[in-house]
Design an enzyme around this catalytic site. Structure first.
Site, mmCIF file in Angstrom:
data_model
loop_
_atom_site.group_PDB
_atom_site.id
_atom_site.type_symbol
_atom_site.label_atom_id
_atom_site.label_comp_id
_atom_site.label_asym_id
_atom_site.label_seq_id
_atom_site.Cartn_x
_atom_site.Cartn_y
_atom_site.Cartn_z
ATOM 1 N N ALA A 1 37.845 -3.007 -38.666
ATOM 2 C CA ALA A 1 37.007 -2.231 -37.752
ATOM 3 C C ALA A 1 36.573 -3.085 -36.574
ATOM 4 O O ALA A 1 36.557 -4.322 -36.651
ATOM 5 C CB ALA A 1 35.790 -1.688 -38.494
ATOM 6 N N ASP A 2 36.205 -2.409 -35.508
ATOM 7 C CA ASP A 2 35.640 -3.064 -34.339
ATOM 8 C C ASP A 2 34.687 -2.086 -33.667
ATOM 9 O O ASP A 2 35.004 -0.906 -33.536
ATOM 10 C CB ASP A 2 36.735 -3.489 -33.354
ATOM 11 C CG ASP A 2 36.215 -4.476 -32.338
ATOM 12 O OD1 ASP A 2 36.197 -5.680 -32.650
ATOM 13 O OD2 ASP A 2 35.784 -4.043 -31.242
ATOM 14 N N THR A 3 33.520 -2.580 -33.261
ATOM 15 C CA THR A 3 32.504 -1.753 -32.619
ATOM 16 C C THR A 3 32.177 -2.315 -31.252
ATOM 17 O O THR A 3 32.030 -3.532 -31.104
ATOM 18 C CB THR A 3 31.218 -1.712 -33.477
ATOM 19 O OG1 THR A 3 31.529 -1.187 -34.768
ATOM 20 C CG2 THR A 3 30.142 -0.838 -32.833
#
Length: 183
Positions: A65-67
């Protein structure tokens, strides 16, 4: 799960799913300059999934994931200093910004990526409040220099449109749904 984020681990654990933390590895998180800011997290989560250097066994599902926090079309990453953190929060103060998390799932046969968006509105913050938050909570490992689950989320966020957990770094309802269809 291939993430160093303790918040993502906590959120995934809260879904009562068995998971292991993947061995560490490095991926250079670069993206094309022409890529729209809203597309960056999904691109980076895919890069992390594709860059995973270890074989996956039958039944294993890799989650990456990446935010990012986007204010006025600009990505606010993780701050490198107190002053940078204060500048980021000043940028968010009194405005609505977008939080986008990209998630990728990969097994030894296929992969899928998706993203979730949340709009977050901050009330106007004084420099004293911003300094208090940065000095007390040291948000240097957080995109946009804030954690919604901390003091600033309780006292400064006026509204959220979308998933609260997405703002924490993992859209768990969407992830749960995708995991169910992935197996």
């Amino acid at each position: 799960m291939a993430s160093r984020s303790p918040r993502r681990r906590e959120l995934l654990a809260g879904c009562d799913l068995h998971f292991d933390i993947a061995e560490g590895y490095e991926v250079e998180e670069v993206y094309p300059e022409t890529l729209a800011a809203e597309k960056v997290p999904e691109y980076l989560s895919g890069l992390k999934a594709d860059g995973y250097p270890y074989p996956l066994a039958d039944g294993d599902i890799l989650i990456t994931a990446d935010t990012v926090v986007i204010s006025r079309g600009r990505i606010l990453g993780k701050p490198h200093s107190r002053e940078e953190a204060m500048e980021m929060i000043r940028e968010l103060s009194g405005r609505t910004h977008l939080v986008v998390t990209g998630v990728s799932l990969r097994d030894n046969r296929r992969s899928v990526s998706f993203s979730a968006e949340s709009k977050v509105s901050f009330r106007e913050l004084s420099d004293e409040e911003i300094a208090y938050y940065v000095d007390t909570y040291k948000p240097f490992d957080k995109a946009g220099a804030y954690g919604i689950q901390e003091w600033i989320g309780r006292t400064a966020i006026e509204s959220i449109e979308g998933s609260f957990y997405n703002v924490m770094g993992l859209p768990v309802a969407a992830l749960y749904k995708h995991l169910a269809s992935f197996v």
